[in-house]
Design a protein around this motif. Structure first.
Motif, mmCIF file in Angstrom:
data_model
loop_
_atom_site.group_PDB
_atom_site.id
_atom_site.type_symbol
_atom_site.label_atom_id
_atom_site.label_comp_id
_atom_site.label_asym_id
_atom_site.label_seq_id
_atom_site.Cartn_x
_atom_site.Cartn_y
_atom_site.Cartn_z
ATOM 1 N N UNK A 355 0.813 -1.250 -0.110
ATOM 2 C CA UNK A 355 0.189 -0.027 0.065
ATOM 3 C C UNK A 355 0.928 1.165 -0.134
ATOM 4 N N UNK A 356 1.572 1.304 -1.100
ATOM 5 C CA UNK A 356 2.769 2.389 -1.178
ATOM 6 C C UNK A 356 2.087 4.214 -0.942
ATOM 7 N N UNK A 357 0.943 4.505 -1.288
ATOM 8 C CA UNK A 357 0.676 5.591 -1.123
ATOM 9 C C UNK A 357 0.081 5.839 0.357
ATOM 10 N N UNK A 425 15.722 15.654 1.044
ATOM 11 C CA UNK A 425 14.929 14.325 0.929
ATOM 12 C C UNK A 425 13.639 14.450 0.176
ATOM 13 N N UNK A 426 13.373 13.478 -0.891
ATOM 14 C CA UNK A 426 12.301 13.367 -1.701
ATOM 15 C C UNK A 426 11.467 12.086 -1.591
ATOM 16 N N UNK A 427 10.551 12.158 -1.304
ATOM 17 C CA UNK A 427 9.637 10.484 -1.438
ATOM 18 C C UNK A 427 8.334 10.717 -1.827
ATOM 19 N N UNK A 428 7.979 9.585 -2.705
ATOM 20 C CA UNK A 428 6.574 9.918 -3.503
ATOM 21 C C UNK A 428 6.327 8.575 -4.062
ATOM 22 N N UNK A 429 4.810 8.774 -4.650
ATOM 23 C CA UNK A 429 4.172 7.677 -5.625
ATOM 24 C C UNK A 429 3.740 8.515 -6.539
ATOM 25 N N UNK A 430 4.031 8.064 -7.750
ATOM 26 C CA UNK A 430 3.397 8.929 -8.862
ATOM 27 C C UNK A 430 4.828 10.030 -9.289
ATOM 28 N N UNK A 431 4.218 11.080 -9.804
ATOM 29 C CA UNK A 431 5.228 11.912 -10.681
ATOM 30 C C UNK A 431 4.905 13.580 -9.705
ATOM 31 N N UNK A 435 10.331 14.561 -9.614
ATOM 32 C CA UNK A 435 10.476 12.972 -10.260
ATOM 33 C C UNK A 435 9.402 12.898 -11.143
ATOM 34 N N UNK A 436 9.858 12.476 -12.434
ATOM 35 C CA UNK A 436 8.597 12.049 -12.997
ATOM 36 C C UNK A 436 8.835 10.360 -13.260
ATOM 37 N N UNK A 437 7.815 9.587 -12.904
ATOM 38 C CA UNK A 437 7.948 8.045 -12.796
ATOM 39 C C UNK A 437 6.995 7.168 -13.081
ATOM 40 N N UNK A 438 7.197 6.329 -13.891
ATOM 41 C CA UNK A 438 6.121 5.629 -14.585
ATOM 42 C C UNK A 438 5.551 4.539 -13.881
ATOM 43 N N UNK A 439 6.414 4.150 -12.630
ATOM 44 C CA UNK A 439 5.713 3.036 -11.859
ATOM 45 C C UNK A 439 4.622 3.464 -10.722
ATOM 46 N N UNK A 440 4.377 2.557 -10.127
ATOM 47 C CA UNK A 440 3.296 2.683 -9.007
ATOM 48 C C UNK A 440 4.002 2.545 -7.600
ATOM 49 N N UNK A 441 5.194 1.925 -7.573
ATOM 50 C CA UNK A 441 5.678 1.772 -6.029
ATOM 51 C C UNK A 441 6.109 3.074 -5.584
ATOM 52 N N UNK A 442 6.303 3.109 -4.164
ATOM 53 C CA UNK A 442 7.098 4.293 -3.743
ATOM 54 C C UNK A 442 8.732 4.201 -3.920
ATOM 55 N N UNK A 443 8.956 5.661 -4.026
ATOM 56 C CA UNK A 443 10.473 5.828 -4.174
ATOM 57 C C UNK A 443 11.148 6.790 -3.157
ATOM 58 N N UNK A 455 19.187 6.807 -4.232
ATOM 59 C CA UNK A 455 17.650 6.379 -4.613
ATOM 60 C C UNK A 455 17.161 5.170 -4.470
ATOM 61 N N UNK A 456 16.106 5.086 -3.655
ATOM 62 C CA UNK A 456 15.458 3.717 -3.674
ATOM 63 C C UNK A 456 14.234 3.604 -4.041
ATOM 64 N N UNK A 457 13.849 2.527 -5.007
ATOM 65 C CA UNK A 457 12.569 2.276 -5.614
ATOM 66 C C UNK A 457 11.905 1.090 -5.555
ATOM 67 N N UNK A 458 10.688 1.220 -4.970
ATOM 68 C CA UNK A 458 9.968 -0.390 -4.641
ATOM 69 C C UNK A 458 9.366 -0.776 -5.914
ATOM 70 N N UNK A 459 9.091 -1.948 -6.079
ATOM 71 C CA UNK A 459 8.374 -2.566 -7.350
ATOM 72 C C UNK A 459 6.969 -1.937 -7.479
ATOM 73 N N UNK A 460 6.177 -2.112 -8.405
ATOM 74 C CA UNK A 460 4.827 -1.722 -8.481
ATOM 75 C C UNK A 460 4.038 -2.623 -7.671
#
Length: 863
Positions: A355-357, A425-431, A435-443, A455-460
């Motif tokens: 539940x990343x968001x 520090x930046x953290x998000x879901x989406x763009x 950060x412009x990101x095409x996945x749905x996981x948190x980063x 940079x740390x990126x979680x899977x979708x």
């Protein structure tokens, strides 16, 4: 909005000034001062800690992790890392005494106790502070049927626990041994551990009058704890048994504990709609009593149950601080190893990977909790949608933290960081703008030095079914997808041609960005400005509580692809019809088709396109030429590279236009109706599992009987007061709440033409019935009208023009029961049906009732 917030300028500036990453809490003991404030001994600073409950060492979580073939220590390592990653610094647990004691209260040195020791050691290593509740009283079965624990709680229920002399002695014995237990990983006695800052005696006790036995029991438990030499604060639950609150306030405790479940619990499905008014305030019921005011205050559990929206936690944190709480812990964080199925507690769902968001909203809530001064009042909703560096928006489905050094967000945002050059520090879901990101996981992006970032990126995470419906370890509610996704960064000190290299185990990626853009897979990475020497930063480097090469994520979910889609209830004929679906398990080379046809009519194949703003979501528009009146049926076809096509619903090999396609599941379908056709809002026979219907008060209830015509109806029941009880004050007796999103979405163009609501309902006592219909907008403004039920029953018409602004009934009913039952919007614009998203039907408790009153509602529709 400018004029709305201008009176708050001083408060906003004060909060923003504090809106930085919270300092690491001091290590050391705490005390409660004469004003009831919890403070650190060594600095005298106020304590403010925010986090979660987590149960891996005990009960169902312990069993389920073992069934998944997972080592409990590994599971704890993974989850504690994620808790640290979310910036949480508080942990609370009601210890399953039933699993670590015998019937006399003797502590049993078993695997559960060992794993609790291990968990405590790992929390300490991450700087997370702890409050333990040694007595849970619970069995260890839930959600399974059979208790297996053999401790004293297997013999004594909550009532006997404080009245039975043997039960009392067993608890005294246990508390003494538990506090004197030496942690086999830290070497510390529980009572001496500086990171276990306090204890709460017991979890949600159930007391009744008289007061004397309650006071005696509480003081005996405290005395047993003090006899060990323990000197730090002791908390006691005051919210669960309000009738005996005076006994708790007279007890020898230094703090009191509360909980908050603003939409109750276990609705059996996801709750939708605007619930921000439900968390608008937490009024403390005993304020002004010196015994209460001089006690520290903690929230041992809170949750926005059955809600996935990433906007509730920051608002709850704000309300907690306004009420004066210094500790708040959500219940409960799902262990990573079983979060795919949400089987631990069906009504709760929180995990960074799955539940990343919602998890990112906990990061933001923690910042709010630390930044907002204790006791600082805030304005009511909707004026509280911006507070300090935080923003909460129901319409945007967004929580955001925008401080000079930090920018966190739970979904797509176009807002600019307040100081882009100062970001650390930046953290998000989406763009976002950064950060412009095409996945749905948190980063997560963390600056290590100018021109050097981690940079740390979680899977979708792809939802495939309702996580709050019936769950099972054999069914995933969220799937994990590891895909290569496009990423574009706009960080001034990093430049646009930065170097990119993997940090976590097995991650050998190495590349150079072009125009700030690259393709990434889940993992941890070192980003370095072109020409910058980065040799000082390795996977083994320690920064704060984390090693740079640490990375925890679940593997990709195995199995065939899945498609999730909910059709609209109706659509307007002759209008284009937008259809979206969530697709899990598709590869970048796959394509998706929408195959649509009328019943016995022509079939059309329409390409579906990925939606850039929502990862793993595909959309197509059925043209107006194909939406003539009738029944539109459709399938989603996944065309896979080198493999047979799959058709949904059902995931069946083949495609609907194949000559030998024999469907195993009925297609989705939508009735296409004329613009003047009635629009059903509630039909008992169809909607009973998708609405919230509750009795309000112990004597009232709901049912679904059949009427004389054979139709199913929702029955709202109001009962007379019990013999000897005072007559209830005028209040709601029972209520229905129905979210209308799928009902109205296909008829938006028609809404302005509807003139009245038509009820099919009847009452057993028409003369005594007080029934109201309430329509609630997206902004939680309620409009109501009376529903007069004739003696003969039948259709009842209520003109929309009869609706008037009214307080919103908060149902499902917030818990604890002292919380407000209604919310009054500060202003009501002219009623617009197009803004409505919730229908409520409310049966009020009539005066002088001598026999049960039954109101049966078959349907409600717009005409």
């Amino acid at each position: 909005m400018k004029h709305l917030f201008s009176p708050l300028t001083a408060l906003l500036l004060a909060l923003t000034a504090r809106a930085q990453a919270p300092a690491k809490p001091p290590t050391g003991d705490v005390f409660v001062d004469a004003r009831g404030v919890l403070r650190w001994q060594n600095t005298r600073r106020e304590v403010a800690l925010f986090g979660v409950n987590y149960t891996a060492p005990f009960a169902y979580s312990y069993r389920a992790l073992a069934r998944q073939g997972l080592k409990h220590e590994d599971a704890i390592d993974q989850d504690v890392y994620h808790l640290s990653r979310l910036g949480l610094d508080a942990f609370r647990l009601h210890v399953w005494d039933i699993e670590i004691t015998d019937t006399l209260g003797n502590l049993q040195p078993n695997d559960h106790l060992r794993l609790l020791d291990y968990l405590i050691s790992k929390l300490k290593a991450r700087g997370i502070k702890i409050i333990l509740t040694p007595i849970a009283y619970w069995g260890n079965a839930y959600p399974e049927p059979t208790n297996t624990g053999r401790g004293f709680s297997s013999l004594y229920d909550k009532r006997a626990a404080y009245t039975n002399p043997r039960a009392i002695r067993a608890q005294e014995n246990y508390l003494g041994q538990f506090l004197n237990h030496r942690n086999q990983y830290t070497g510390l006695l529980n009572r001496q551990d500086p990171d276990i800052i306090a204890y709460e005696v017991c979890n949600e006790p159930n007391y009744q009058l008289p007061l004397a036995p309650v006071l005696s029991f509480a003081n005996r438990m405290v005395a047993a704890m003090r006899a060990t030499g323990y000197a730090k604060p002791i908390f006691y639950n005051i919210a669960e048994s309000p009738a005996v609150k005076d006994a708790i306030l007279d007890a020898n405790v230094q703090g009191v504990s509360f909980q908050w479940y603003p939409e109750s619990l276990v609705s059996g499905h996801e709750l939708k709609g605007n619930f921000l008014p439900y968390v608008d305030q937490y009024p403390l019921p005993y304020r002004g009593d010196k015994r209460f005011d001089t006690r520290a205050k903690m929230v041992y559990e809170f949750e926005s149950a059955d809600v996935l929206q990433p906007i509730m936690y920051p608002s709850m944190a704000r309300s907690f601080r306004a009420a004066g709480f210094q500790w708040a812990t959500q219940f409960a964080y799902d262990p990573l190893g079983i979060a795919f199925a949400n089987t631990e507690y069906q009504t709760h769902y929180l995990n960074l990977a799955y539940t990343p968001a919602k998890a990112l909203s906990m990061l933001i809530a923690s910042r709010v909790f630390h930044a907002q001064p204790r006791g600082q009042a805030v304005p009511s909703y909707p004026a509280d949608s911006v507070f300090g560096a935080a923003l909460v928006s129901y319409r945007r489905q967004l929580s955001q933290w925008n401080a000079p050094g930090e920018f966190f967000y739970t979904g797509n945002t176009n807002d600019n960081p307040v100081k882009p050059a100062a970001l650390r520090h930046v953290a998000g879901v989406g763009s976002s703008r950064v950060v412009q990101y095409g996945g749905s996981g948190a980063y997560f992006l963390d600056q290590l030095a100018p021109g050097v970032w981690r940079l740390e990126i979680m899977p979708d995470a792809v939802p495939v079914s309702d996580p709050f419906a019936t769950v099972s370890l054999s069914k995933a509610v969220t799937r994990i997808v590891w895909n290569e996704q496009p990423l574009t960064l706009a960080l001034a000190d990093l430049g646009t041609d930065f170097q990119f290299s993997g940090l976590n185990d097995g991650n050998t990626a190495s590349a150079q960005a072009s125009g700030g853009q690259l393709l990434v897979r889940p993992g941890a990475y070192l980003l370095t400005k072109a020409g910058k020497d980065s040799r000082a930063w390795t996977a083994q480097s320690i920064v704060g509580p984390r090693r740079l090469g640490e990375f925890v994520a679940p593997p990709a979910t195995a199995g065939a692809p899945q498609v999730r889609h909910l059709p609209v209830a109706q659509a307007t004929a002759g209008q284009p019809l937008a259809i979206t679906a969530t697709v899990a398990g598709a590869s970048p080379l796959d394509s998706v088709l929408l195959v649509a046809q009328h019943y016995y009519g022509p079939t059309r194949s329409l390409p579906m396109q990925p939606t850039p703003s929502h990862a793993n979501t595909w959309a197509a528009s059925v043209p107006a030429a194909l939406t003539y009146p009738g029944l539109l049926r459709y399938w989603v076809v996944l065309k896979r590279a080198g493999q047979p096509a799959l058709t949904f619903p059902g995931g069946q090999p083949g495609a609907p236009r194949d000559w030998d396609f024999a469907p195993v599941a009925a297609p989705w379908q939508v009735p296409l109706v004329a613009a003047t056709a009635p629009l059903p809002l509630f039909t008992a026979a169809l909607d009973r599992d998708a609405v919230e219907a509750k009795g309000l008060g112990e004597a009232n209830w709901i049912d679904y009987p059949t009427t004389a015509s054979g139709a199913l109806a929702l029955r709202l029941v109001a009962n007379p007061p019990k013999a000897g009880s005072p007559a209830p004050a005028a209040s709601p007796a029972a209520a229905l709440r129905a979210y209308l999103g799928s009902k109205t979405a296909g008829r938006v163009v028609d809404l302005a033409s509807f003139k009245e609501l038509v009820f099919k309902a009847q009452s057993s006592q028409p003369g005594a019935t007080r029934l109201r219909v309430v329509l609630v907008t997206r902004d939680a403004v309620a409009y109501e009208a009376a529903v007069p039920l004739p003696a003969a029953g039948g259709a009842v018409r209520v003109p929309l023009g009869a609706l008037r602004p009214a307080p919103l009934l908060l149902t499902p009913r917030p818990y604890p029961g002292f919380l407000p039952l209604t919310y009054a919007a500060p202003g009501a614009p002219a009623f617009r049906l197009g803004e409505v998203e919730v229908l409520q039907i409310v049966l009020d408790q009539p005066a002088g009732l001598t026999e049960p009153l039954r109101v049966d509602v078959e349907s409600v529709e717009l005409q």
